[in-house]
Write a protein that holds these residues in place. Structure first.
Motif, PDB file in Angstrom:
ATOM      1  N   TRP A 281       7.059  -5.630   3.718  1.00 42.21           N
ATOM      2  CA  TRP A 281       6.684  -6.085   2.378  1.00 42.21           C
ATOM      3  C   TRP A 281       5.169  -6.257   2.271  1.00 42.21           C
ATOM      4  O   TRP A 281       4.536  -5.754   1.324  1.00 42.21           O
ATOM      5  CB  TRP A 281       7.410  -7.389   2.093  1.00 42.21           C
ATOM      6  N   LEU A 282       4.572  -6.926   3.239  1.00 47.42           N
ATOM      7  CA  LEU A 282       3.124  -7.157   3.218  1.00 47.42           C
ATOM      8  C   LEU A 282       2.351  -5.849   3.351  1.00 47.42           C
ATOM      9  O   LEU A 282       1.393  -5.606   2.596  1.00 47.42           O
ATOM     10  CB  LEU A 282       2.742  -8.107   4.351  1.00 47.42           C
ATOM     11  N   ASP A 283       2.755  -4.990   4.284  1.00 47.66           N
ATOM     12  CA  ASP A 283       2.055  -3.720   4.479  1.00 47.66           C
ATOM     13  C   ASP A 283       2.162  -2.832   3.241  1.00 47.66           C
ATOM     14  O   ASP A 283       1.206  -2.130   2.888  1.00 47.66           O
ATOM     15  CB  ASP A 283       2.621  -2.983   5.695  1.00 47.66           C
ATOM     16  N   THR A 284       3.323  -2.852   2.594  1.00 49.63           N
ATOM     17  CA  THR A 284       3.487  -2.058   1.369  1.00 49.63           C
ATOM     18  C   THR A 284       2.538  -2.534   0.285  1.00 49.63           C
ATOM     19  O   THR A 284       1.941  -1.724  -0.440  1.00 49.63           O
ATOM     20  CB  THR A 284       4.937  -2.156   0.870  1.00 49.63           C
TER      21      THR A 284
ATOM     22  N   ASN B 131      -4.118   2.905  -1.880  1.00 48.89           N
ATOM     23  CA  ASN B 131      -3.891   4.226  -2.470  1.00 48.89           C
ATOM     24  C   ASN B 131      -3.593   4.210  -3.964  1.00 48.89           C
ATOM     25  O   ASN B 131      -3.469   5.260  -4.591  1.00 48.89           O
ATOM     26  CB  ASN B 131      -2.762   4.957  -1.727  1.00 48.89           C
ATOM     27  N   GLY B 132      -3.471   3.003  -4.547  1.00 43.81           N
ATOM     28  CA  GLY B 132      -3.257   2.905  -5.981  1.00 43.81           C
ATOM     29  C   GLY B 132      -1.862   3.285  -6.442  1.00 43.81           C
ATOM     30  O   GLY B 132      -1.614   3.367  -7.651  1.00 43.81           O
ATOM     31  N   LYS B 133      -0.922   3.486  -5.511  1.00 45.39           N
ATOM     32  CA  LYS B 133       0.445   3.849  -5.871  1.00 45.39           C
ATOM     33  C   LYS B 133       1.298   2.592  -6.062  1.00 45.39           C
ATOM     34  O   LYS B 133       0.935   1.500  -5.651  1.00 45.39           O
ATOM     35  CB  LYS B 133       1.068   4.749  -4.802  1.00 45.39           C
TER      36      LYS B 133
ATOM     37  N   VAL C 149      -1.001  -1.345   1.261  1.00 46.05           N
ATOM     38  CA  VAL C 149      -1.120   0.102   1.047  1.00 46.05           C
ATOM     39  C   VAL C 149      -1.251   0.416  -0.436  1.00 46.05           C
ATOM     40  O   VAL C 149      -2.018   1.298  -0.830  1.00 46.05           O
ATOM     41  CB  VAL C 149       0.101   0.825   1.657  1.00 46.05           C
ATOM     42  N   GLY C 150      -0.534  -0.320  -1.273  1.00 40.94           N
ATOM     43  CA  GLY C 150      -0.649  -0.113  -2.708  1.00 40.94           C
ATOM     44  C   GLY C 150      -2.048  -0.382  -3.227  1.00 40.94           C
ATOM     45  O   GLY C 150      -2.521   0.297  -4.158  1.00 40.94           O
TER      46      GLY C 150
ATOM     47  N   VAL D  91       6.430   3.116   4.057  1.00 42.07           N
ATOM     48  CA  VAL D  91       6.086   2.066   5.021  1.00 42.07           C
ATOM     49  C   VAL D  91       7.307   1.680   5.847  1.00 42.07           C
ATOM     50  O   VAL D  91       7.205   1.425   7.061  1.00 42.07           O
ATOM     51  CB  VAL D  91       5.508   0.840   4.286  1.00 42.07           C
ATOM     52  N   THR D  92       8.477   1.660   5.209  1.00 42.02           N
ATOM     53  CA  THR D  92       9.713   1.338   5.936  1.00 42.02           C
ATOM     54  C   THR D  92      10.009   2.372   7.015  1.00 42.02           C
ATOM     55  O   THR D  92      10.398   2.026   8.142  1.00 42.02           O
ATOM     56  CB  THR D  92      10.893   1.263   4.963  1.00 42.02           C
ATOM     57  N   ARG D  93       9.811   3.650   6.693  1.00 43.20           N
ATOM     58  CA  ARG D  93      10.040   4.702   7.700  1.00 43.20           C
ATOM     59  C   ARG D  93       9.112   4.529   8.898  1.00 43.20           C
ATOM     60  O   ARG D  93       9.527   4.696  10.051  1.00 43.20           O
ATOM     61  CB  ARG D  93       9.839   6.079   7.065  1.00 43.20           C
ATOM     62  N   LEU D  94       7.854   4.201   8.630  1.00 46.87           N
ATOM     63  CA  LEU D  94       6.912   3.998   9.735  1.00 46.87           C
ATOM     64  C   LEU D  94       7.310   2.783  10.575  1.00 46.87           C
ATOM     65  O   LEU D  94       7.166   2.797  11.808  1.00 46.87           O
ATOM     66  CB  LEU D  94       5.497   3.824   9.193  1.00 46.87           C
ATOM     67  N   ALA D  95       7.807   1.735   9.912  1.00 41.28           N
ATOM     68  CA  ALA D  95       8.259   0.557  10.655  1.00 41.28           C
ATOM     69  C   ALA D  95       9.438   0.916  11.557  1.00 41.28           C
ATOM     70  O   ALA D  95       9.515   0.467  12.713  1.00 41.28           O
ATOM     71  CB  ALA D  95       8.649  -0.555   9.682  1.00 41.28           C
TER      72      ALA D  95
END
Length: 313
Positions: A88-91, A98-100, A94-95, A109-113
């Motif tokens: 949740w924090l990393d997402t 990258n502005g997404k 990242v937002g 981010v979940t896949r990378l985790a």
């Protein structure tokens, strides 16, 4: 948050740029990340309280199988909750980079985790096998030399894992910054590109790790002092002394750990910005090399045509 990402920077310039980005956007970062950081700090405080209570019960007459199972299940639940909050924090971070939208970044981010969890699980399995190797291979009890060799293999394996996973920092950042990037490229083209700049990533990670380590030591010192004092007090009680700690020490330890963990979690955001600029540096270097190769080819082509014209005249 940043307008000049794809720029060639040395290690010092990369660290400075990440610090500038962090320091000039503190208010925005706090506004967007305060809730996941608060939840994470509460979970970390609960985890420390659980392990502190577990340590107080480390007595064969008190530590029954049911108590051990209960502490294990609580630890697993808290660990899974921490992973979810970290995603949740990393997402959220990242937002900001990258502005997404959260909806776009969360699955990536979940896949990378999940990839990180898989790497850790595999590494733990291999380490346990290496530690158990002397007991499996030896006909009798393993000698001290066998055990020393086993731990040497464990150390060598950990070094290999650290060396081989370092280029993933670039691939991970490329994957979350560029929405069209596929996950398999993290271990393919992106990994190869990151490996070419392994030295840059190593020096950058080493310096950032030293800085964050010093900050962690300072920020978490109050919590560590309380925990150390509590441990000494328990040892004194076990030897027949009376407790010298106040009755509200449990609450004080929980609140202190929560505050220290919140401060640390917020400061640790800076590390993602370090890799953010490392990604921009590597992308700029790759683009520059491609441009130089193209320009060289075009110049040779022009010279070749000129030589043909001169020969014709």
């Amino acid at each position: 948050m940043e307008t000049e990402l794809y720029k060639i920077r040395n290690v010092a310039a990369c660290i400075k740029a990440s610090y500038d980005l962090f320091s000039t956007n503190i208010a925005k970062l706090l506004k967007r990340t305060w809730l996941p950081i608060l939840v994470m700090s509460i979970l970390l405080a609960v985890m420390q309280a659980v392990f502190t209570s577990f340590g107080a019960r480390e007595n064969p007459q008190v530590l029954t199988p049911s108590i051990l199972l209960t502490f294990s299940l609580v630890g697993i639940v808290i660990g899974l909750a921490l992973i979810a909050v970290s995603v949740w924090l990393d997402t959220t971070i990242v937002g900001l980079l990258n502005g997404k939208s959260f909806k776009t970044n969360f699955p990536r981010v979940t896949r990378l985790a999940l990839v990180n969890i898989g790497i850790v699980v595999l590494a733990v399995i291999v380490i346990k096998l290496l530690v158990s190797l002397p007991f499996i291979m030896a006909k009798g009890a393993p000698t001290a030399n066998d055990i020393a060799i086993s731990y040497g293999l464990v150390l060598a394996f950990m070094v290999i894992v650290a060396i081989s996973t370092l280029p993933l920092g670039y691939g991970y950042m490329k994957y979350v910054i560029e929405p069209n990037t596929k996950l398999h490229t993290v271990f393919g083209r992106s990994y190869c590109d990151g490996w070419r700049y392994w030295g840059y990533l190593f020096v950058l990670t080493l310096l950032a790790g030293i800085l964050l380590g010093l900050l962690y030591f300072v920020v978490m010192m109050p919590s560590a002092v309380i925990e150390f004092s509590t441990t000494l007090d328990r040892q004194g009680i076990a030897m027949g002394d009376q407790s010298g700690m106040p009755s509200h020490i449990g609450l004080l330890s929980f609140v202190t750990t929560m505050i220290c963990a919140a401060i640390w979690s917020f400061m640790a955001i800076w590390l993602m910005m370090v890799y953010y600029y490392a990604y921009g540096h590597i992308e700029a270097k790759i683009t520059a090399k491609k441009h130089n190769k193209t320009s060289l080819f075009e110049v040779k082509g022009v010279e070749s045509e000129g030589q043909k014209q001169g020969n014709a005249n």
